[in-house]
Design a protein around this motif. Structure first.
Motif, PDB file in Angstrom:
ATOM      1  N   SER A 150       0.833  -1.205   0.000  1.00  0.00           N
ATOM      2  CA  SER A 150       0.000   0.000   0.000  1.00  0.00           C
ATOM      3  C   SER A 150       0.859   1.242   0.000  1.00  0.00           C
ATOM      4  CB  SER A 150      -0.891   0.042   1.232  1.00  0.00           C
ATOM      5  OG  SER A 150      -1.822  -0.979   1.206  1.00  0.00           O
ATOM      6  N   GLY A 170     -14.018  -3.646  -3.148  1.00  0.00           N
ATOM      7  CA  GLY A 170     -13.309  -4.817  -2.643  1.00  0.00           C
ATOM      8  C   GLY A 170     -14.220  -6.011  -2.496  1.00  0.00           C
ATOM      9  N   THR A 179      -7.628  -4.945   3.358  1.00  0.00           N
ATOM     10  CA  THR A 179      -6.706  -4.457   2.332  1.00  0.00           C
ATOM     11  C   THR A 179      -7.149  -3.089   1.835  1.00  0.00           C
ATOM     12  OG1 THR A 179      -6.531  -6.754   1.640  1.00  0.00           O
ATOM     13  CG2 THR A 179      -5.485  -5.126   0.239  1.00  0.00           C
ATOM     14  N   SER A 225      -9.389  -4.600  -4.508  1.00  0.00           N
ATOM     15  CA  SER A 225      -8.585  -5.671  -3.913  1.00  0.00           C
ATOM     16  C   SER A 225      -9.139  -7.049  -4.273  1.00  0.00           C
ATOM     17  CB  SER A 225      -8.501  -5.509  -2.395  1.00  0.00           C
ATOM     18  OG  SER A 225      -9.789  -5.527  -1.821  1.00  0.00           O
ATOM     19  N   ALA A 252      -4.504  -4.161  -5.313  1.00  0.00           N
ATOM     20  CA  ALA A 252      -3.580  -4.932  -4.484  1.00  0.00           C
ATOM     21  C   ALA A 252      -2.676  -5.768  -5.381  1.00  0.00           C
ATOM     22  CB  ALA A 252      -4.386  -5.837  -3.553  1.00  0.00           C
ATOM     23  N   THR A 255      -4.194  -8.740  -7.199  1.00  0.00           N
ATOM     24  CA  THR A 255      -5.324  -8.538  -8.109  1.00  0.00           C
ATOM     25  C   THR A 255      -5.006  -9.000  -9.517  1.00  0.00           C
ATOM     26  OG1 THR A 255      -6.079  -6.690  -6.771  1.00  0.00           O
ATOM     27  CG2 THR A 255      -6.905  -6.793  -9.015  1.00  0.00           C
ATOM     28  N   THR A 273      -0.069  -1.386  -9.501  1.00  0.00           N
ATOM     29  CA  THR A 273      -0.129  -1.932  -8.154  1.00  0.00           C
ATOM     30  C   THR A 273       1.197  -1.716  -7.452  1.00  0.00           C
ATOM     31  OG1 THR A 273      -0.543  -3.911  -6.847  1.00  0.00           O
ATOM     32  CG2 THR A 273       0.647  -4.204  -8.893  1.00  0.00           C
TER      33      THR A 273
END
Lengths: 389, 333, 297
Positions: A150, A170, A179, A225, A252, A255, A273
């Motif tokens: 992140s 998400g 997440t 996510s 994320a 993903t 990402t």
């Protein structure tokens, strides 16, 4: 009389086994999903480990002893993982264990490792809790955790789209929500604004009912996510309905991966990402690694393959520093150890057994993962919240 | 699925012999394992017994009352979670965990039974399946219960002074006693009038009502009993492995239990245990040769359903019977 | 979204139309199931895997360089052949036993497991995608809808109507209905009942395969995709009435609309639970579903 003889024989046998143990191969157990939904990840893990073992053995092994990898299929199910881990520790008498993919398996197997007084490392699980509130003195993590991912992504978003309007989408389960929450706080900390949040069920087939809400929020960034098959559906449906036009999609690290990239196809173009690896990392070690990996497996390594490759070198460095494979000595040696990997030199933070490394913002371009920007290890790592040791 | 109403005195003997063989073999296996110093196999056998308990609960419904439960893992997982929570948060007491799990599952079984029991056949199977789906989703999303990662850190407890749950042979013996006890209780119940009524319901439910019995009441009783059996078996799981995860409630566990029962032999109770044991061994052996052991077991299941619907025990019992009655007539003449 | 009209146009309408496209898919699945049950009294737990195989057939056919439309024509034929073989070879074995209901349930359940594992072994666990044969989107009610989805809705609807006509307006349909209504009488009238069974099963499986072909470009292809629709299809069949085509169509359309619109009020995670709850309530109040059996439409 007989009893004494038997005892003596057992003692001799015991000594013999110990002596043998010190000179025979070092056995490393690998509990990884070889079948089931995560089989693709398990395959990369296997490739990475096999390559590392081959290279280490070719250059003389660890302290003169060869590495032997023993594989067991965990089917991405913690109950099976625990059983197989016990088998490896007890029956195959491995000195070290790795390979678990999902966080549940890593945590459960970590407990088995504690009970058997052996060490394990994960190269895939990214739940923060593994080196956070649920840390264990016998569990090490070589890959980047969610917080680090992140951090890298939030930094990139802040620098390319300051004051971004972000919509969060998400999967509606604990991991998916946390997440999203982690990225949200990292992004908001850097000035992004949230225009909406939605959680769809896991294995959701149709995301089109949500597009109205997304459109009305008028975001210029969408963070998601979702993973695996859900990503394939979300991305192709977003592109079908034109939701992804003029919007930057970020997500994320799980993903879009090597396993679903082919199925997502063009719809993944431009996705960004935060992750710890890309084949484009410009270092001689990485180039050598990628070439060797491709030659061996006819496929590019992804972050799972790269981190799994790196874990054996961590173990090698620790054993050589401790001059022994005994658990306590190796553990002490691993703490704050620096070792070289295709991603550069990583440091294993002693306080929580989390590896520190530089993180990258990765973009999908023409079906490949390329580097957009970088965040240093110190900035990405986040605080040490492990209080158990 | 045999018609079990011709009382034949040699038949209970045949089943009894098979049951004794099973439990004796299990004990022998554990003793050998202890001598060889390998706790992995003992724990594997303990786990096989625990899942055998789940199979027993499926057989109670499928082989005796005639209902196919595709979601029995719900009660197994519930028992496991309750046991883990009691041990972690309340008191590290073996007996408390067991009793609370059983009570909880009895209650859950009552509610589930009231919802599911008015249906038969595929309707019941789907409701059972749906209930398990709904609940496992709830657990999957509950952070306090560990969500998708499950809960680790279940402490070691003392069963009786001197016997801890982390003692492989000791805990195997405890499980052996529990599952053996469940088996004996269920066997006894099947010989009582209520047990015979279960069989009657399976054969022809409408006629049972005409005979003056409220079939519904008995079906609910059976459902609650099955829930308690599954829950008690599940309660042992965290004591063995030290953790619980939502996967314990997933369809794969329910499906496996059904496969165990069918291959072992439904309607015989001991067949469920044989099925669980044999399939655990089979999976272990196959697993060393190929990663595709699932499909092998699936094919075996299909073959059994088509060619040997009575299962292993179902086919052994007549053979044993024949041999026993030969002995008898041999003595008499 | 201040005015009611705006709400109707931008919120309700798209939800409803989306519900329709899902509804058509679900009805196609449910039709196959209900026809198989209505005639053979067999519950095909492997129906979801037949749907998955239809989708994988498209993947294979497209991989050979053939166009989507050929896949669309060939797949139902392939699936029908497979269904015929399944019925003859496997289901017939347990069909005449006393415990037929339980055994066919177990058998089809076992077949489903084997089929899913076989798919994983042959095709791998990673997802595949199928390119939609029609691209672009049209504007309806001020919103964009992908053309392919509209096409699926229309074609799906046409297929449903065709099935209805086949069953209720043709002599083949009459034969099937007669065999469902009274097997022995039909046999004594010269109808080859056992062949009718096999062909009907094949037809039901082919319908599931068609659903797989049509939906592959929308929902992507992966080994466990059979589970996507199975619970929903079964719920629709049960609520509509096992064996009733009218029931399957109505229940399918209504339930998917309820699901679509309810996601405006409650979190979508509970969609399945809502459906399940409706199914339980219907079963408790009217166990035979809303409508009757195939023999009586």
């Amino acid at each position: 009389m007989k009893a004494k003889k038997i005892l003596a024989m057992m003692a001799l046998a015991g000594l013999g086994t110990v002596a043998l143990a010190q000179s025979g191969p070092i056995r490393i157990g690998v509990v990884t999903p070889l079948t089931g939904t995560y089989a693709g990840i398990g395959e990369q893990v296997k490739w990475g480990l096999n390559l590392a073992a081959k290279e280490i053995n070719a250059s003389g092994g660890v302290m003169g002893r060869q590495i032997e990898l023993i594989y067991e299929d965990e089917e991405a199910n913690p109950s099976v993982a625990v059983q197989k881990a016990e088998k490896l520790f007890q029956t195959s008498k491995v000195d070290f264990l790795t390979g678990t993919v999902n966080s549940g398996s890593t945590l459960a197997v970590g407990q088995v490792a504690e009970r058997n007084n052996k060490l394990m490392a994960t190269t895939v699980s990214f739940a923060d809790s593994i080196t956070g509130e649920r840390c264990s003195p016998n569990v090490f993590r070589v890959n980047a955790r969610a917080g680090m991912q992140s951090a890298a992504l939030a930094a990139w978003v802040a620098s390319t789209k300051p004051g971004a309007q972000v919509f969060y989408l998400g999967p509606d389960y604990e991991m998916g929500r946390s997440t999203v929450a982690a990225f949200k706080s990292a992004a908001e900390g850097k000035g992004a604004k949230s225009v909406g949040e939605l959680f769809a069920p896991l294995d959701n087939k149709d995301y089109s009912p949500f597009f109205g809400q997304i459109r009305s929020g008028k975001p210029n960034v969408i963070y998601t996510s979702v993973a695996g098959n859900d990503t394939v559906r979300l991305f192709s449906q977003m592109s079908e309905f034109g939701v992804s036009r003029n919007v930057q999609i970020v997500g994320a690290s799980g993903t879009v991966t090597g396993q679903n990239l082919a199925a997502i196809g063009k719809a993944a173009e431009g996705f960004v990402t935060g992750a710890g690896y890309s084949t484009m990392i410009d270092s001689p070690e990485n180039k050598k690694f990628v070439a060797a990996f491709k030659a061996e497996n006819k496929s590019d390594p992804d972050l799972y393959g790269a981190d799994s490759y790196g874990v054996l070198f961590l173990y090698k460095a620790a054993v050589e520093k401790a001059k022994s494979t005994e658990t306590d000595k190796v553990r002490t040696a691993m703490r704050d150890l620096k070792w070289s990997t295709p991603q550069g030199v990583k440091t294993m933070r002693g306080g929580d057994h989390q590896a520190m490394q530089d993180m990258y913002a990765i973009i999908v371009k023409n079906g490949k993962f390329e580097i957009q920007s970088r965040v240093s290890a110190a900035d990405a790592i986040g605080p040490d919240v492990c209080t158990k040791f | 699925m045999l018609d079990r109403f011709n009382s034949n005195s040699s038949k209970p003997n045949a089943v009894r012999i098979l049951a004794i063989v099973f439990f004796a073999t299990a004990l022998l296996f554990a003793l050998i394992g202890t001598v060889m110093g390998d706790s992995f196999y003992i724990r594997l056998a303990t786990e096989a017994l625990i899942f055998g308990g789940l199979a027993l609960s499926v057989d109670l419904l499928l082989g005796h009352v005639g209902l196919l439960p595709l979601g029995q893992a719900l009660f197994f997982g519930l028992g496991a979670y309750v046991s883990a929570v009691v041990l972690k948060e309340w008191a590290a007491s073996f007996w408390l965990a067991i009793i609370v799990s059983m009570l909880f599952c009895a209650f859950a079984g009552l509610i589930g039974g009231l919802i599911a029991i008015r249906s038969k056949g595929v309707y019941f199977a789907l409701i059972s399946f749906g209930l398990a789906q709904v609940f496992s989703r709830v657990i999957y999303n509950t952070r306090e219960l560990g969500a998708s990662d499950g809960m680790t850190g279940v402490p070691v407890v003392t069963v009786v002074p001197g016997l801890q749950t982390d003692n492989p042979l000791g805990f195997f013996f405890v499980t052996w006693l529990v599952i053996g006890g469940l088996y004996l209780v269920l066997r006894y119940v099947m010989q009582t009038p209520m047990g015979r009524l279960f069989g009657a319901i399976r054969v022809n439910e409408h006629r049972v009502c005409f005979l003056g019995f409220g079939a519904l009441r008995f079906k609910i009783t059976a459902f609650v009993a099955a829930a308690v059996v599954a829950g008690l078996s599940g309660a042992l799981y965290p004591m063995l492995r030290g953790f619980v995860s939502p996967e314990l409630m997933f369809f794969q566990v329910s499906g496996n239990a059904v496969v165990n029962v069918i291959i072992g032999g439904s309607g015989t109770l001991i067949g469920a245990l044989y099925g669980a044991g044999l399939l655990t061994v089979l999976k272990s052996i196959l697993g060393s040769f190929t990663v595709h052991h699932h499909i092998v077991i699936g094919l075996l299941f299909v073959v059994v359903v088509i060619a040997f619907p009575r299962g292993i025990v179902g086919y052994l019992v007549p053979v044993l019977e024949a041999r026993l009655s030969k002995k008898k007539t041999g003595d008499n003449s | 979204m201040t005015s009611i009209l705006e709400w109707l146009q931008f919120v309700l309408a798209p939800q409803s139309i989306n519900g329709l496209s899902i509804g058509v898919a679900v009805v196609l699945m449910a039709l196959g199931l209900t026809i198989i049950f209505g005639l053979l009294d067999v519950i095909n737990m492997a129906h979801g895997e037949c749907y998955a195989l239809g989708a994988y057939a498209v993947v294979v056919i497209l991989g050979m360089g053939v166009s989507f439309w050929w896949a669309f024509l060939l797949t139902p034929l392939l699936m029908a052949a497979m269904g015929y073989a399944m019925e003859r070879g496997l289901i017939q074995q347990v069909f005449h036993s006393k415990d037929r209901h339980t055994l066919t349930l177990l058998l089809t359940f076992g077949m489903a497991t084997v089929m899913e594992d076989a798919i994983k072994i042959v095709f791998g666990a990673n997802p595949r995608s199928v390119e939609a044969p029609i691209s672009g989107a049209t504007e309806l009610f001020g919103l964009f809808f992908p053309n392919y989805r509209l096409f699926v809705m229309l074609l799906g609807g046409a297929i449903i109507v065709a099935v209805w006509l086949l069953v209720f307006r043709t002599s083949i349909g009459a034969i099937v209905r007669a065999a469902a209504h009274d097997k022995d009488m039909s046999a004594s009238l010269g109808i080859p009942v056992s062949r009718v069974y096999s062909l009907t099963f094949a037809f039901g499986v082919a319908l599931a395969g068609i659903a797989g072909v049509l939906l592959a470009p929308i929902y992507s292809v992966f080994p466990t995709m059979g589970r996507d629709f199975v619970l929903m299809a079964f719920s629709v069949v049960i609520i509509g009435g096992m064996g009733s085509i009218k029931g399957a169509v109505l229940a399918g359309l209504v339930l998917t609309q309820i699901q679509s619109l309810s996601s405006l009020l409650i979190s979508p995670v509970w969609n399945d639970t809502l459906l399940f709850g409706i199914m339980v309530v219907v079963l408790m109040w009217r166990p035979q579903g809303l409508f009757g059996k195939l023999g009586h439409a």
